[in-house]
Design a protein around this motif. Structure first.
Motif, PDB file in Angstrom:
ATOM      1  N   GLY A   1       0.780  -1.234   0.000  1.00 29.21           N
ATOM      2  CA  GLY A   1       0.000   0.000   0.000  1.00 29.21           C
ATOM      3  C   GLY A   1       0.813   1.287   0.000  1.00 29.21           C
ATOM      4  N   SER A   2       2.111   1.195  -0.040  1.00 31.71           N
ATOM      5  CA  SER A   2       2.923   2.411  -0.107  1.00 31.71           C
ATOM      6  C   SER A   2       2.806   3.016  -1.500  1.00 31.71           C
ATOM      7  N   THR A   3       2.634   4.336  -1.540  1.00 31.04           N
ATOM      8  CA  THR A   3       2.392   5.016  -2.805  1.00 31.04           C
ATOM      9  C   THR A   3       3.499   6.010  -3.138  1.00 31.04           C
ATOM     10  N   ASN A   4       3.569   6.300  -4.421  1.00 29.23           N
ATOM     11  CA  ASN A   4       4.541   7.263  -4.928  1.00 29.23           C
ATOM     12  C   ASN A   4       3.868   8.008  -6.078  1.00 29.23           C
ATOM     13  N   TYR A   5       4.057   9.336  -6.121  1.00 28.13           N
ATOM     14  CA  TYR A   5       3.417  10.147  -7.147  1.00 28.13           C
ATOM     15  C   TYR A   5       4.423  11.067  -7.830  1.00 28.13           C
ATOM     16  N   ALA A   6       4.163  11.336  -9.095  1.00 25.63           N
ATOM     17  CA  ALA A   6       4.906  12.386  -9.770  1.00 25.63           C
ATOM     18  C   ALA A   6       4.522  13.721  -9.147  1.00 25.63           C
ATOM     19  N   ASP A   7       5.469  14.632  -9.097  1.00 27.26           N
ATOM     20  CA  ASP A   7       5.197  15.935  -8.497  1.00 27.26           C
ATOM     21  C   ASP A   7       4.026  16.635  -9.177  1.00 27.26           C
ATOM     22  N   SER A   8       3.890  16.430 -10.470  1.00 24.25           N
ATOM     23  CA  SER A   8       2.872  17.135 -11.239  1.00 24.25           C
ATOM     24  C   SER A   8       1.445  16.707 -10.894  1.00 24.25           C
ATOM     25  N   VAL A   9       1.294  15.559 -10.224  1.00 17.82           N
ATOM     26  CA  VAL A   9      -0.059  15.080  -9.917  1.00 17.82           C
ATOM     27  C   VAL A   9      -0.333  14.987  -8.417  1.00 17.82           C
ATOM     28  N   LYS A  10       0.661  15.266  -7.602  1.00 13.58           N
ATOM     29  CA  LYS A  10       0.468  15.188  -6.150  1.00 13.58           C
ATOM     30  C   LYS A  10      -0.662  16.109  -5.713  1.00 13.58           C
ATOM     31  N   GLY A  11      -1.524  15.566  -4.864  1.00 15.95           N
ATOM     32  CA  GLY A  11      -2.645  16.344  -4.368  1.00 15.95           C
ATOM     33  C   GLY A  11      -3.859  16.310  -5.276  1.00 15.95           C
TER      34      GLY A  11
END
Length: 120
Positions: free
Chosen positions: A54-64
């Motif tokens: 369940g650990s997640t990682n996002y590109a900065d452009s889509v965070k939030g």
């Protein structure tokens, strides 16, 4: 492993869309699942990923704005996309690494992609 994506389409800027992807085949275990995207004339880039724990990682452009989740029982990964922008327009590809009954190592697999178009 076959990865079948669905849920893409056309949406206005500021809107929301959810894409999903289900893995099928002689799967023993799936580790990482994720979404990449490729816009016209650009390189494929990571959007978001999620581990089996369940650990997640996002590109900065889509965070939030984007949220990735998965249902391990269904071998399915979801990408909830909110506050969409025209620059989010791309073909979205799901990917996973999985171990098959016939193997002992994990290999990476890719889906066929689903088009997301955000109009301004």
């Amino acid at each position: 492993v076959q990865l079948q994506a669905s849920g893409g389409g056309l949406v206005q800027a500021g809107g929301s869309l959810r894409v999903s992807c289900t893995a099928s085949g002689s799967i023993v275990s799936i580790g990482y699942m994720g979404w990449h995207r490729q816009a016209p004339g650009k390189q494929r880039e990571l959007v978001a990923s999620i581990t089996s724990g369940g650990s997640t990682n996002y590109a900065d452009s889509v965070k939030g704005r984007f949220s990735i989740s998965r249902d391990n029982a269904k071998n399915t990964v979801y990408l909830q996309m909110n506050s969409l922008k025209p620059e989010d327009t791309a073909v979205y590809y799901c990917t996973c690494n999985a171990r098959l009954r016939s193997g002992i190592v994990y290999s990476q697999y890719w889906g066929q992609g689903t088009l997301v178009t955000v109009s301004s």
